[in-house]
Design a protein around this motif. Structure first.
Motif, short mmCIF file in Angstrom:
data_model
loop_
_atom_site.label_atom_id
_atom_site.label_comp_id
_atom_site.label_asym_id
_atom_site.label_seq_id
_atom_site.Cartn_x
_atom_site.Cartn_y
_atom_site.Cartn_z
N CYS A 151 4.39 14.04 11.57
CA CYS A 151 3.35 14.07 10.54
C CYS A 151 3.69 15.12 9.48
CB CYS A 151 2.02 14.36 11.21
SG CYS A 151 0.60 14.01 10.22
N ILE A 152 4.15 16.27 9.92
CA ILE A 152 4.54 17.33 8.99
C ILE A 152 5.74 16.90 8.16
CG2 ILE A 152 5.49 19.68 8.85
CD1 ILE A 152 3.77 20.32 11.34
N ILE A 153 6.72 16.28 8.81
CA ILE A 153 7.89 15.79 8.08
C ILE A 153 7.49 14.74 7.06
CG2 ILE A 153 10.06 14.51 8.35
CD1 ILE A 153 10.36 15.96 11.08
N CYS A 154 6.58 13.87 7.44
CA CYS A 154 6.09 12.84 6.53
C CYS A 154 5.44 13.46 5.30
CB CYS A 154 5.09 11.94 7.25
SG CYS A 154 4.32 10.70 6.21
N MET A 191 0.83 -1.17 0.00
CA MET A 191 0.00 0.00 0.00
C MET A 191 0.89 1.25 0.00
SD MET A 191 -2.92 1.03 2.71
CE MET A 191 -2.40 2.45 3.62
N GLU A 192 0.57 2.17 -0.86
CA GLU A 192 1.35 3.39 -0.96
C GLU A 192 0.70 4.49 -0.13
OE1 GLU A 192 2.67 6.52 -4.36
OE2 GLU A 192 2.66 4.39 -4.89
N LEU A 193 1.53 5.16 0.64
CA LEU A 193 1.08 6.26 1.48
C LEU A 193 0.87 7.49 0.62
CD1 LEU A 193 0.63 6.98 4.49
CD2 LEU A 193 3.00 7.74 4.54
N GLN A 194 -0.31 8.11 0.76
CA GLN A 194 -0.60 9.32 0.00
C GLN A 194 -0.53 10.53 0.91
OE1 GLN A 194 -4.35 8.78 -1.91
NE2 GLN A 194 -3.66 7.05 -3.13
N LEU A 195 -0.42 11.69 0.32
CA LEU A 195 -0.29 12.93 1.08
C LEU A 195 -1.50 13.20 1.97
CD1 LEU A 195 1.67 15.30 1.42
CD2 LEU A 195 0.44 16.47 -0.40
N SER A 196 -2.65 12.73 1.56
CA SER A 196 -3.87 12.98 2.34
C SER A 196 -3.91 12.15 3.63
CB SER A 196 -5.11 12.69 1.50
OG SER A 196 -5.12 11.33 1.10
N THR A 197 -3.19 11.03 3.68
CA THR A 197 -3.23 10.18 4.87
C THR A 197 -2.65 10.87 6.10
OG1 THR A 197 -3.09 8.24 3.45
CG2 THR A 197 -2.62 7.91 5.78
N PRO A 198 -1.41 11.39 6.06
CA PRO A 198 -0.93 12.11 7.26
C PRO A 198 -1.68 13.41 7.49
CG PRO A 198 0.76 12.12 5.54
CD PRO A 198 -0.35 11.24 5.07
N ALA A 199 -2.24 13.98 6.44
CA ALA A 199 -3.00 15.23 6.60
C ALA A 199 -4.25 14.99 7.44
CB ALA A 199 -3.37 15.79 5.24
N LEU A 200 -4.79 13.78 7.40
CA LEU A 200 -5.96 13.45 8.21
C LEU A 200 -5.65 13.52 9.71
CD1 LEU A 200 -7.52 10.44 6.27
CD2 LEU A 200 -8.46 12.74 6.53
N LEU A 201 -4.39 13.25 10.06
CA LEU A 201 -4.01 13.28 11.47
C LEU A 201 -3.97 14.70 12.04
CD1 LEU A 201 -1.18 10.66 11.96
CD2 LEU A 201 -3.49 10.60 12.81
N PHE A 202 -3.84 15.69 11.16
CA PHE A 202 -3.72 17.06 11.62
C PHE A 202 -4.87 17.47 12.54
CE2 PHE A 202 -0.61 20.03 9.51
CZ PHE A 202 0.33 19.04 9.28
N SER A 203 -6.08 17.25 12.09
CA SER A 203 -7.23 17.67 12.90
C SER A 203 -7.32 16.86 14.18
CB SER A 203 -8.52 17.55 12.10
OG SER A 203 -8.73 16.22 11.69
N ALA A 204 -7.03 15.57 14.10
CA ALA A 204 -7.11 14.72 15.29
C ALA A 204 -6.06 15.14 16.32
CB ALA A 204 -6.92 13.26 14.91
N ILE A 205 -4.84 15.36 15.87
CA ILE A 205 -3.78 15.74 16.79
C ILE A 205 -4.05 17.12 17.38
CG2 ILE A 205 -1.32 16.25 16.99
CD1 ILE A 205 -0.81 14.10 14.87
N THR A 206 -4.54 18.03 16.56
CA THR A 206 -4.84 19.37 17.05
C THR A 206 -5.92 19.34 18.13
OG1 THR A 206 -4.29 20.25 14.87
CG2 THR A 206 -5.51 21.69 16.33
N LEU A 207 -6.97 18.58 17.92
CA LEU A 207 -8.02 18.47 18.94
C LEU A 207 -7.50 17.79 20.20
CD1 LEU A 207 -11.13 17.56 16.76
CD2 LEU A 207 -10.69 19.70 17.97
N LEU A 208 -6.65 16.80 20.01
CA LEU A 208 -6.06 16.11 21.14
C LEU A 208 -5.18 17.05 21.96
CD1 LEU A 208 -5.95 13.22 22.30
CD2 LEU A 208 -3.86 12.89 21.01
N MET A 209 -4.41 17.88 21.28
CA MET A 209 -3.56 18.84 21.98
C MET A 209 -4.42 19.88 22.73
SD MET A 209 -0.55 17.80 21.63
CE MET A 209 0.30 19.18 22.35
N LEU A 210 -5.53 20.25 22.17
CA LEU A 210 -6.45 21.16 22.85
C LEU A 210 -6.99 20.53 24.13
CD1 LEU A 210 -7.99 23.86 22.78
CD2 LEU A 210 -9.76 22.69 21.48
N ALA A 211 -7.36 19.26 24.05
CA ALA A 211 -7.85 18.55 25.23
C ALA A 211 -6.75 18.45 26.29
CB ALA A 211 -8.35 17.17 24.84
#
Length: 152
Positions: free
Chosen positions: A77-80, A1-21
């Motif tokens: 995630c950003i580096i990825c 399976m090839e990793l696409q640019l959208s896959t790590p981008a999906l983590l952005f919102s999750a990590i941001t909300l997690l950091m807020l919590a």
């Protein structure tokens, strides 16, 4: 399976909300510590305050580590995403795995911190329940008339 640019981008919102919590938990702990510090200065011989401060110090360390691993996951995630943009897919895959592992560690520490805070709250509730039991015997408090309602 090839990793696409959208896959790590999906983590952005999750990590941001997690950091807020995590930040909200940190602010709540900071407020509790300030309140207990004030109580401690008023009566330094109370043992329960010292125990609570030790508990809060442990929780504060856990929250710091949760935030540390969350930020590290975000950075990876950003580096990825950058590596994927540049075409280094093999390296990007490994960096993404590191990002996911860092996020997993952060969530694991969060679970431990939640367990500790729940245990501390249960101890507080136990103290209040003991006082409540002394004031009312059995089910008397259910059948007791409310004198304020009767006066009106």
């Amino acid at each position: 399976m090839e990793l696409q640019l959208s896959t790590p981008a999906l983590l952005f919102s999750a990590i941001t909300l997690l950091m807020l919590a995590y930040t909200n938990r940190f602010l709540a702990i900071a407020s509790l510590i300030r309140g207990l510090h004030k109580k401690f200065l008023e009566s330094p011989d109370e043992g329960i305050i010292v125990e609570q401060l030790h508990n809060l110090r442990r929780r504060l360390t856990l929250i710091k580590n949760m935030q540390l691993f969350g930020v590290f996951s975000f950075l990876l995630c950003i580096i990825c995403m950058y590596l994927l943009f540049r075409g280094y897919t093999q390296v990007a895959n490994w960096v993404f795995v590191g990002s996911m592992l860092s996020l997993l560690i952060s969530l694991g520490i969060s679970l431990i911190e939640i367990q500790i805070s729940t245990k501390a709250l249960n101890l507080e509730l136990a103290d209040m329940e003991e006082v409540f039991r002394k004031r009312s015997s059995g089910l008397d408090f259910i059948f007791k008339k409310d004198t304020k309602k009767d006066e009106e």
